[in-house]
Design a protein around this motif. Sequence first.
Motif, PDB file in Angstrom:
ATOM      1  N   HIS A 184      14.152 -32.328  47.320  1.00 51.71           N
ATOM      2  CA  HIS A 184      15.033 -31.843  48.386  1.00 51.71           C
ATOM      3  C   HIS A 184      16.394 -32.553  48.268  1.00 51.71           C
ATOM      4  O   HIS A 184      16.969 -32.591  47.207  1.00 51.71           O
ATOM      5  CB  HIS A 184      14.374 -32.055  49.749  1.00 51.71           C
ATOM      6  N   ALA A 185      16.894 -33.083  49.371  1.00 46.71           N
ATOM      7  CA  ALA A 185      18.252 -33.636  49.390  1.00 46.71           C
ATOM      8  C   ALA A 185      18.351 -35.019  48.782  1.00 46.71           C
ATOM      9  O   ALA A 185      19.452 -35.498  48.517  1.00 46.71           O
ATOM     10  CB  ALA A 185      18.777 -33.666  50.829  1.00 46.71           C
ATOM     11  N   GLY A 186      17.217 -35.688  48.564  1.00 50.78           N
ATOM     12  CA  GLY A 186      17.252 -37.038  48.016  1.00 50.78           C
ATOM     13  C   GLY A 186      16.820 -38.065  49.038  1.00 50.78           C
ATOM     14  O   GLY A 186      16.424 -37.740  50.164  1.00 50.78           O
ATOM     15  N   ALA A 220      21.950 -40.846  48.182  1.00 50.96           N
ATOM     16  CA  ALA A 220      22.061 -39.390  48.278  1.00 50.96           C
ATOM     17  C   ALA A 220      22.931 -38.910  49.427  1.00 50.96           C
ATOM     18  O   ALA A 220      23.256 -37.726  49.481  1.00 50.96           O
ATOM     19  CB  ALA A 220      20.662 -38.768  48.416  1.00 50.96           C
ATOM     20  N   ARG A 221      23.311 -39.781  50.344  1.00 49.97           N
ATOM     21  CA  ARG A 221      24.010 -39.332  51.555  1.00 49.97           C
ATOM     22  C   ARG A 221      25.449 -38.937  51.253  1.00 49.97           C
ATOM     23  O   ARG A 221      26.193 -39.667  50.595  1.00 49.97           O
ATOM     24  CB  ARG A 221      23.998 -40.420  52.628  1.00 49.97           C
ATOM     25  N   ILE A 222      25.854 -37.797  51.780  1.00 50.72           N
ATOM     26  CA  ILE A 222      27.246 -37.355  51.766  1.00 50.72           C
ATOM     27  C   ILE A 222      27.853 -37.762  53.104  1.00 50.72           C
ATOM     28  O   ILE A 222      27.408 -37.314  54.159  1.00 50.72           O
ATOM     29  CB  ILE A 222      27.348 -35.831  51.580  1.00 50.72           C
ATOM     30  N   THR A 389      21.142 -23.788  43.158  1.00 57.87           N
ATOM     31  CA  THR A 389      20.146 -24.370  44.055  1.00 57.87           C
ATOM     32  C   THR A 389      20.645 -24.287  45.498  1.00 57.87           C
ATOM     33  O   THR A 389      21.770 -23.874  45.764  1.00 57.87           O
ATOM     34  CB  THR A 389      19.860 -25.838  43.690  1.00 57.87           C
ATOM     35  N   VAL A 390      19.792 -24.719  46.427  1.00 60.53           N
ATOM     36  CA  VAL A 390      20.181 -24.696  47.844  1.00 60.53           C
ATOM     37  C   VAL A 390      20.613 -26.077  48.324  1.00 60.53           C
ATOM     38  O   VAL A 390      20.727 -26.307  49.530  1.00 60.53           O
ATOM     39  CB  VAL A 390      19.031 -24.156  48.716  1.00 60.53           C
ATOM     40  N   PHE A 391      20.855 -26.994  47.389  1.00 61.39           N
ATOM     41  CA  PHE A 391      21.292 -28.341  47.741  1.00 61.39           C
ATOM     42  C   PHE A 391      22.598 -28.665  47.021  1.00 61.39           C
ATOM     43  O   PHE A 391      22.852 -28.166  45.920  1.00 61.39           O
ATOM     44  CB  PHE A 391      20.228 -29.375  47.352  1.00 61.39           C
ATOM     45  N   PRO A 392      23.436 -29.513  47.615  1.00 61.64           N
ATOM     46  CA  PRO A 392      24.654 -29.946  46.923  1.00 61.64           C
ATOM     47  C   PRO A 392      24.323 -30.974  45.846  1.00 61.64           C
ATOM     48  O   PRO A 392      23.306 -31.675  45.914  1.00 61.64           O
ATOM     49  CB  PRO A 392      25.487 -30.574  48.047  1.00 61.64           C
ATOM     50  N   HIS A 393      25.218 -31.063  44.859  1.00 61.70           N
ATOM     51  CA  HIS A 393      25.029 -32.016  43.764  1.00 61.70           C
ATOM     52  C   HIS A 393      26.360 -32.684  43.439  1.00 61.70           C
ATOM     53  O   HIS A 393      27.391 -32.012  43.324  1.00 61.70           O
ATOM     54  CB  HIS A 393      24.470 -31.318  42.528  1.00 61.70           C
ATOM     55  N   ALA A 394      26.320 -34.013  43.306  1.00 59.04           N
ATOM     56  CA  ALA A 394      27.510 -34.800  42.975  1.00 59.04           C
ATOM     57  C   ALA A 394      27.469 -35.092  41.486  1.00 59.04           C
ATOM     58  O   ALA A 394      26.796 -36.017  41.034  1.00 59.04           O
ATOM     59  CB  ALA A 394      27.540 -36.097  43.782  1.00 59.04           C
ATOM     60  N   HIS A 441      25.426 -36.395  34.812  1.00 57.96           N
ATOM     61  CA  HIS A 441      24.253 -36.235  35.678  1.00 57.96           C
ATOM     62  C   HIS A 441      24.663 -36.083  37.130  1.00 57.96           C
ATOM     63  O   HIS A 441      25.803 -36.360  37.516  1.00 57.96           O
ATOM     64  CB  HIS A 441      23.320 -37.451  35.531  1.00 57.96           C
ATOM     65  N   CYS A 442      23.697 -35.642  37.938  1.00 57.22           N
ATOM     66  CA  CYS A 442      23.886 -35.622  39.388  1.00 57.22           C
ATOM     67  C   CYS A 442      23.734 -37.041  39.910  1.00 57.22           C
ATOM     68  O   CYS A 442      22.798 -37.761  39.543  1.00 57.22           O
ATOM     69  CB  CYS A 442      22.852 -34.703  40.036  1.00 57.22           C
ATOM     70  N   HIS A 443      24.663 -37.461  40.778  1.00 52.61           N
ATOM     71  CA  HIS A 443      24.585 -38.819  41.332  1.00 52.61           C
ATOM     72  C   HIS A 443      23.820 -38.879  42.637  1.00 52.61           C
ATOM     73  O   HIS A 443      23.796 -39.921  43.287  1.00 52.61           O
ATOM     74  CB  HIS A 443      25.973 -39.441  41.491  1.00 52.61           C
ATOM     75  N   MET A 444      23.188 -37.771  43.074  1.00 50.70           N
ATOM     76  CA  MET A 444      22.062 -37.901  43.981  1.00 50.70           C
ATOM     77  C   MET A 444      20.950 -38.441  43.083  1.00 50.70           C
ATOM     78  O   MET A 444      20.367 -37.717  42.277  1.00 50.70           O
ATOM     79  CB  MET A 444      21.658 -36.566  44.588  1.00 50.70           C
TER      80      MET A 444
END
Length: 459
Positions: A184-186, A220-222, A389-394, A441-444
Motif C-alpha cells: 500500500h502506501a508504505g 513513506a510520508r508525504i 498504480t493507485v499510490f504516489p511514488h517518489a 528507485h521509488c523512495h517510498m
Amino acid sequence: MPFTRRAFCTGLAALPLSRPAWAQETPLLTARPATVQLAPEGYPATEVWGYDGRLPGPQIRVPQGSRLSRRLVNGLQVPTSVHWHGIRIDNAMDGVAGLTQDPVPPGGRFDYAFELPDAGTFWYHAHTNSMEQVARGLSGALIVEESTPPDIDRDEVLMLDDWLLDPETGRFAGDFGNPMMRSHAGRLGNLLGINGRYDFSLEARQNERLRLRLINAANARIFMLRLEGMVGWTVALDGMPLAQPEPVSTEIILAPAQRVDLIVDVTAEAGTPAALLSYADDDSWQALAEVTVTGPKSSARRAAPAPLPPNPRMDVPGVAEAELREMRMEGGAMRGMTSGRFEGQDMDFQRLVQRGQFWALSGQVGRGEAPFARYTLGETARIRWVNDTVFPHAMHLHGMHFRTVAADGSQGPMRDTLLVKPQESAEVAFVADNPGKWLLHCHMLGHAASGMTTWIEVA
C-alpha cells in the motif's frame, strides 16, 4: 492517526576500538544502537540505530568544492552502508550495497571520500535494507555551503520524519516486512517530528530572516506544509538553486527524500502564532515546528531575497532530439495485484507475492541483472515515468540531477527526486555525465524493497 502534541496514540555490539583522536586521518561515522526519547515524556524511550548514536545523525557542514571524508564503522549486528543522497558523486562512493560496493559487515569499516561540486541541502542515509535501517534512525543532514551565503540572519536545518511506535513499550511497532504496508502506501508513522523531537520549536524576532532547510527523511510520508506568521520564498529544490526565488503562496508538498530551501521573514508580532504547519490525518493543520516570537528585530522587512548562486552543470541541452524511454510503475494493492502477474514478468505472480515483491518498473521486479537503459557518457537522457498504480511514488535517481520536461518542451527545476501521482505521468531529462551504475528507485522505501528498483549504466 499520527501522534500529536495533544495526544499520544494508544492501543497499538560492542564497538571496535578506534585509534586516539590525534592519530585519526579520517573522521569516523559510527552506525550503532542507541536509546533516545522520541515519544513525549512519560512514555518509554526508544531503542534506535543512529550515526554516532544520535537521531538524526550528526549534521555535516562543509564548503562547496571541498572534499568530504568519513570512515563508516559498523557497530550494528547487521551489514550496512551509507548513501550520500543528492551528491553528484564518484560511483564507487555512492553506497548502494550490491551495486556500487559490498555491504559493510558487523564490525567492519569503509572509507568514503569524494568531492563536493554543488552547494545545497543534501543528506546521508543507510542503503542496505534501507526500509528498516532508515526507519530505525540511520540518516543525517549534509549541508554544502556556498562561498557567498545569502543575506539571512540564521540558517536552520529541519529534518522532518515520522516514527511508528508502540506506545506501551516505546519500541518500533510492526513488522518491517509487513505486506500490507509494502503493498500500500508504505510504512507511515504515528509520531511526527523534526530533528528527532516531536515538540521541536524555534525562537525568532519579528522581521528576522531565516533560511529553513527542510529535508523529508521519512520512510513513506508525504508532508503537506504551510507557513503561519511567516512570509517565505523557495530558493532551492533538492539542493539545486532556482533561477529566481518563488514566493510561497500555496502549500509546500515534500515527498520522501525531497528537500526545499526556504528563506522566510518572521512577520508575526511577539505573542502571536508563528509556525511551520503540517496537514494531519484528521483534516486539521497542526504545528510541526512552533516559532516563539520574542520581539522585534527591526521596524521594517527587507526586500525579496536574491537568487542563490547557481551550481555548475545545470543545463540539459538537446532534449528534443534525445530518445524517449518509458518506465511504467506497476503493481501494488487494489490495482496491479489483481491481474495475476506483472505485465512482461515471466515469474508467476503468486510466487512474487510470497517473496514480498509487490511492485515493478516496466515489468521488472527488483534491480535485476540488466540495466533499464545504457547511456553514452555525455548523452542527454529522457525518461517518462507513467504511474499505473493507485499510490504516489517518489522516484529518485542517484548520481545525477534531472529537469522536468513539460508538454510544450519547457524545462522545470532541477531535482533528484520527483513525486509522480497516481494515474499520472511525468517526463524528466538529464545529461548522463557521471559514469557508472546508478540506482533509480521509488523512495517510498517499502516500495523499493518490494520491487520498485532498477538501475541505469553510463559509460
